[in-house]
Design an enzyme around this catalytic site. Structure first.
Site, PDB file in Angstrom:
ATOM      1  N   GLU A 168      -1.009  -8.615   5.582  1.00  0.00           N
ATOM      2  CA  GLU A 168      -0.676  -8.811   7.001  1.00  0.00           C
ATOM      3  C   GLU A 168      -1.870  -8.545   7.926  1.00  0.00           C
ATOM      4  O   GLU A 168      -1.899  -9.024   9.051  1.00  0.00           O
ATOM      5  CB  GLU A 168       0.530  -7.944   7.396  1.00  0.00           C
ATOM      6  CG  GLU A 168       0.296  -6.444   7.503  1.00  0.00           C
ATOM      7  CD  GLU A 168       0.110  -5.747   6.158  1.00  0.00           C
ATOM      8  OE1 GLU A 168       0.213  -6.420   5.119  1.00  0.00           O
ATOM      9  OE2 GLU A 168      -0.165  -4.549   6.161  1.00  0.00           O
ATOM     10  N   HIS A 191      -3.219  -5.138   1.853  1.00  0.00           N
ATOM     11  CA  HIS A 191      -2.474  -5.535   3.054  1.00  0.00           C
ATOM     12  C   HIS A 191      -2.706  -7.015   3.313  1.00  0.00           C
ATOM     13  O   HIS A 191      -3.777  -7.383   3.797  1.00  0.00           O
ATOM     14  CB  HIS A 191      -2.987  -4.776   4.281  1.00  0.00           C
ATOM     15  CG  HIS A 191      -2.729  -3.314   4.229  1.00  0.00           C
ATOM     16  ND1 HIS A 191      -1.640  -2.721   4.825  1.00  0.00           N
ATOM     17  CD2 HIS A 191      -3.421  -2.321   3.642  1.00  0.00           C
ATOM     18  CE1 HIS A 191      -1.671  -1.426   4.607  1.00  0.00           C
ATOM     19  NE2 HIS A 191      -2.743  -1.147   3.894  1.00  0.00           N
ATOM     20  N   CYS A 234       0.832  -1.206   0.000  1.00  0.00           N
ATOM     21  CA  CYS A 234       0.000   0.000   0.000  1.00  0.00           C
ATOM     22  C   CYS A 234       0.872   1.263   0.000  1.00  0.00           C
ATOM     23  O   CYS A 234       1.491   1.558  -1.015  1.00  0.00           O
ATOM     24  CB  CYS A 234      -0.980  -0.054   1.156  1.00  0.00           C
ATOM     25  SG  CYS A 234      -2.423   0.951   0.856  1.00  0.00           S
TER      26      CYS A 234
HETATM   27  N1  GLN Z   1      -3.855   6.195   1.544  1.00  0.00           N
HETATM   28  C1  GLN Z   1      -2.492   6.012   1.972  1.00  0.00           C
HETATM   29  C2  GLN Z   1      -1.551   6.912   1.163  1.00  0.00           C
HETATM   30  O1  GLN Z   1      -1.925   7.354   0.104  1.00  0.00           O
HETATM   31  C3  GLN Z   1      -2.065   4.569   1.863  1.00  0.00           C
HETATM   32  C4  GLN Z   1      -2.929   3.708   2.743  1.00  0.00           C
HETATM   33  C5  GLN Z   1      -2.310   2.480   3.255  1.00  0.00           C
HETATM   34  O2  GLN Z   1      -1.095   2.293   3.259  1.00  0.00           O
HETATM   35  N2  GLN Z   1      -3.137   1.608   3.746  1.00  0.00           N
HETATM   36  O3  GLN Z   1      -0.465   7.148   1.582  1.00  0.00           O
END
Ligand code: GLN
Length: 199
Positions: free
Chosen positions: A172, A170, A78
């Protein structure tokens, strides 16, 4: 096998636990020195602007870039994937720019900002597995050297370029260990000096 987790902000504890359960020895990384002797490095999810700013502040951005260029495997989830990307829209944080993908931050609509879903990825697991998307980015472009390992609703959600692995979700959070195991294989291949199985 010692595998680092960038421990500046975000879901560090969940990755540490997943790595431990998958059989690695997790190491918290807050300084360039902590990268010494690591078989691989996880860049966790969280807030990419915060993590990117802190990486630069402690000199980890240049150190990670150098190690990755030397072949150290990286796994970004992410926000971690956002930081590894070549470019990001929706407010570009300070990026590592290691992987030939572009991402759009927070690209899933408001109602669906966060959701859990089963995805299929035969390279990782013969059975579908459950993962969480949390204000996830969308991968809007992949370069020639990038393999899309999994898609959800047609969009790439797990991508690999050589020893760089990135997930928009994610694994995890749902306690699923398969993607971490896959990353540990990449790290072990690097430790043995064999080329990555893909990419
Ligand atoms: N929305 C976050 C970003 O743009 C990322 C979200 C996440 O890591 N779960 O940095």
């Amino acid at each position: 096998m010692r595998v680092g987790v960038v421990a500046l902000q975000g879901d560090v504890a969940e990755h540490v636990e997943a790595l431990r359960q998958a059989g690695a020895e997790p190491v918290l990384v807050r300084t360039p020195q902590a990268l010494e002797g690591l078989a691989g490095l996880v860049v966790p999810g969280g807030e990419s602007t915060t993590i990117g700013t802190l990486l630069a502040r402690c000199g980890l951005d240049a150190a990670i870039r150098r190690r990755a260029e030397e072949g150290m495997p990286l796994f970004g989830t992410c926000a971690g994937l956002i930081l590894m990307a070549r470019s990001a829209s929706g407010g570009e944080p300070p990026l590592l720019r290691l992987m030939d993908v572009t991402v759009e931050r927070n690209a899933y609509g408001r109602q669906r900002e966060s959701f859990e879903v089963e995805i299929s990825c035969p390279v990782v697991d013969p059975n579908p597995f459950r993962v969480a998307f949390i204000r996830a980015p969308v991968v809007t472009w992949v370069g020639e050297g990038v393999h899309v390992l999994a898609r959800h609703e047609g969009l790439p959600v797990l991508v690999q370029q050589g020893r760089l692995l990135g997930a928009t979700f994610h694994p995890e959070i749902t306690g699923y260990l398969g993607v971490h195991r896959y990353f540990l294989e990449l790290s072990a291949q690097r430790a043995r000096g064999t080329p990555p199985s893909r990419g």
